[in-house]
Design a protein around this motif. Structure first.
Motif, short mmCIF file in Angstrom:
data_model
loop_
_atom_site.label_atom_id
_atom_site.label_comp_id
_atom_site.label_asym_id
_atom_site.label_seq_id
_atom_site.Cartn_x
_atom_site.Cartn_y
_atom_site.Cartn_z
N GLY A 29 26.01 -163.63 14.98
CA GLY A 29 26.58 -165.24 15.42
C GLY A 29 27.23 -165.48 17.14
N LEU A 30 26.39 -165.31 17.74
CA LEU A 30 25.65 -165.80 19.05
C LEU A 30 25.04 -167.18 19.04
N PRO A 31 25.11 -167.84 19.85
CA PRO A 31 23.58 -169.25 20.44
C PRO A 31 23.30 -168.74 20.74
N MET A 32 21.51 -169.08 20.54
CA MET A 32 20.09 -168.59 20.85
C MET A 32 20.01 -168.55 22.81
N GLY A 33 20.56 -169.60 23.76
CA GLY A 33 20.71 -169.09 25.34
C GLY A 33 21.19 -169.95 25.46
N GLU A 34 21.82 -169.68 26.51
CA GLU A 34 22.94 -170.41 27.21
C GLU A 34 22.72 -172.17 27.79
N THR A 35 21.36 -171.97 28.57
CA THR A 35 20.74 -172.94 28.96
C THR A 35 19.41 -173.33 28.23
N ASP A 36 19.13 -175.09 28.65
CA ASP A 36 17.67 -175.03 27.98
C ASP A 36 16.37 -174.41 28.78
N LEU A 37 16.84 -174.42 29.61
CA LEU A 37 15.42 -173.10 30.94
C LEU A 37 15.31 -171.85 30.01
N GLN A 56 -4.02 -159.34 15.44
CA GLN A 56 -4.40 -157.96 15.74
C GLN A 56 -2.77 -157.16 14.54
N ARG A 57 -2.71 -156.48 14.60
CA ARG A 57 -1.71 -155.56 14.15
C ARG A 57 -0.89 -154.94 15.42
N VAL A 58 0.03 -156.13 15.48
CA VAL A 58 0.49 -156.46 16.80
C VAL A 58 1.88 -156.96 16.24
N TYR A 59 3.47 -156.97 16.30
CA TYR A 59 4.74 -157.23 15.83
C TYR A 59 5.12 -158.48 17.08
N VAL A 60 5.07 -159.30 17.23
CA VAL A 60 5.82 -159.70 18.18
C VAL A 60 7.10 -160.92 17.91
N ALA A 61 8.26 -160.87 18.34
CA ALA A 61 9.68 -161.41 17.89
C ALA A 61 10.39 -162.12 18.65
N SER A 62 11.19 -162.93 18.97
CA SER A 62 11.70 -163.47 19.55
C SER A 62 13.04 -163.80 18.91
N ASP A 63 14.85 -163.23 20.04
CA ASP A 63 16.11 -163.58 19.49
C ASP A 63 16.02 -162.91 17.88
N ARG A 75 25.46 -150.89 15.48
CA ARG A 75 24.33 -150.33 16.86
C ARG A 75 23.17 -151.22 16.40
N ASN A 76 23.18 -152.74 16.83
CA ASN A 76 22.11 -153.65 17.08
C ASN A 76 22.19 -153.76 18.41
N VAL A 77 21.02 -154.61 19.07
CA VAL A 77 20.34 -155.46 20.26
C VAL A 77 19.66 -156.58 19.45
N VAL A 78 19.74 -157.53 20.79
CA VAL A 78 18.92 -158.68 19.78
C VAL A 78 17.85 -159.17 21.19
N PRO A 79 17.09 -158.51 21.36
CA PRO A 79 15.48 -158.61 22.57
C PRO A 79 15.64 -160.81 22.80
N ASP A 80 15.85 -161.06 23.96
CA ASP A 80 14.45 -162.07 23.95
C ASP A 80 13.44 -162.24 23.31
#
Length: 243
Positions: A29-37, A56-63, A75-80
């Protein structure tokens, strides 16, 4: 173990059945980021990492929401950005560590005015407890962190600051060096020494190199043609003198 479930008419449910009824939202429910930068750098870092590990067998994710305790959606966290090695690279709606049987190996946070304290204290401690091997923080505005690029590495279950070497922080897990050029973050392949690029940047660089090669070939052709004309003229002059 059984639980009393009001939604099921007051029936007793097994722990397994109870867990199956739990919902894990796909958004906090939170915005993706605070600023365009902030958003720009989060996306750019993600693109660089995805290009680096494509195929490759590597998983990469954002937000993406990472749930780290089964049965407790809070119990969760949202890494950039985060990277999970030896993991199916397929797309996901959320990342559940008990299903994946692994936690992120490396996490990147792009800090902002509203997230800097959380990133530097709360998330740092959480990632340490979860066993995330390396944790990097980057402040693109150089206003909230000092220094504005920081790294932490898990040593004996606790985070130790990563000390810069030659002005760079090293990710041993990813074999990448991180460096600030002005306020801009640059990721460098530790083995080749070349800058890691996004897919778009790599394509643009390739086009520029191909254009440069075409221009060099054209210049070489024009030089060769001019030399041939000079030799023809010289040959004609010599013949004229001999006649």
């Amino acid at each position: 173990m059984q639980r009393f479930d009001r939604s099921a008419g007051g029936n007793l449910m097994s722990t397994t059945e109870w867990k199956q009824h739990i919902e894990y939202p796909e958004s906090d429910g939170l915005p993706m980021g605070e600023t365009d930068l902030h958003i720009h750098w989060m996306i750019r870092i993600g693109d660089i990492l995805k290009r680096r590990y494509r195929g490759q067998r590597v998983y990469v994710a954002s937000d993406l929401l990472v749930y780290y305790r089964e049965g407790f959606p809070s119990r969760n966290v949202v890494p950039d950005n985060f990277v999970v090695l030896d993991c199916d690279p397929g797309m996901r709606r959320v990342f559940k560590v008990w299903e994946e049987r692994r936690v992120p190996n490396v996490v990147f946070e792009v800090t902002s005015r509203s997230t800097s304290q959380n990133d530097l204290v709360t998330k740092l401690k959480l990632h340490e407890e979860l066993g995330v091997d390396e944790y990097f923080l980057y402040d693109p505005e150089a206003e909230y962190l000092n220094p504005s690029l920081q790294g932490h590495r898990l040593v004996d279950a606790l985070y130790d600051p990563i000390e810069p070497v030659g002005g760079r922080l090293c990710s041993r897990v990813l074999d990448i060096e991180l460096e600030l050029v002005g306020n801009d973050l640059v990721l460098i392949d530790a083995e080749s020494g070349k800058e890691c690029l996004t897919g778009e940047e790599a394509e643009r660089q390739m086009r520029e190199q191909e254009q440069q090669m075409r221009e060099q070939e054209r210049a070489a052709r024009l030089t060769a043609e001019a030399e041939i004309e000079r030799l023809r003229a010289e040959l004609a002059r010599v013949k004229g003198e001999q006649s």
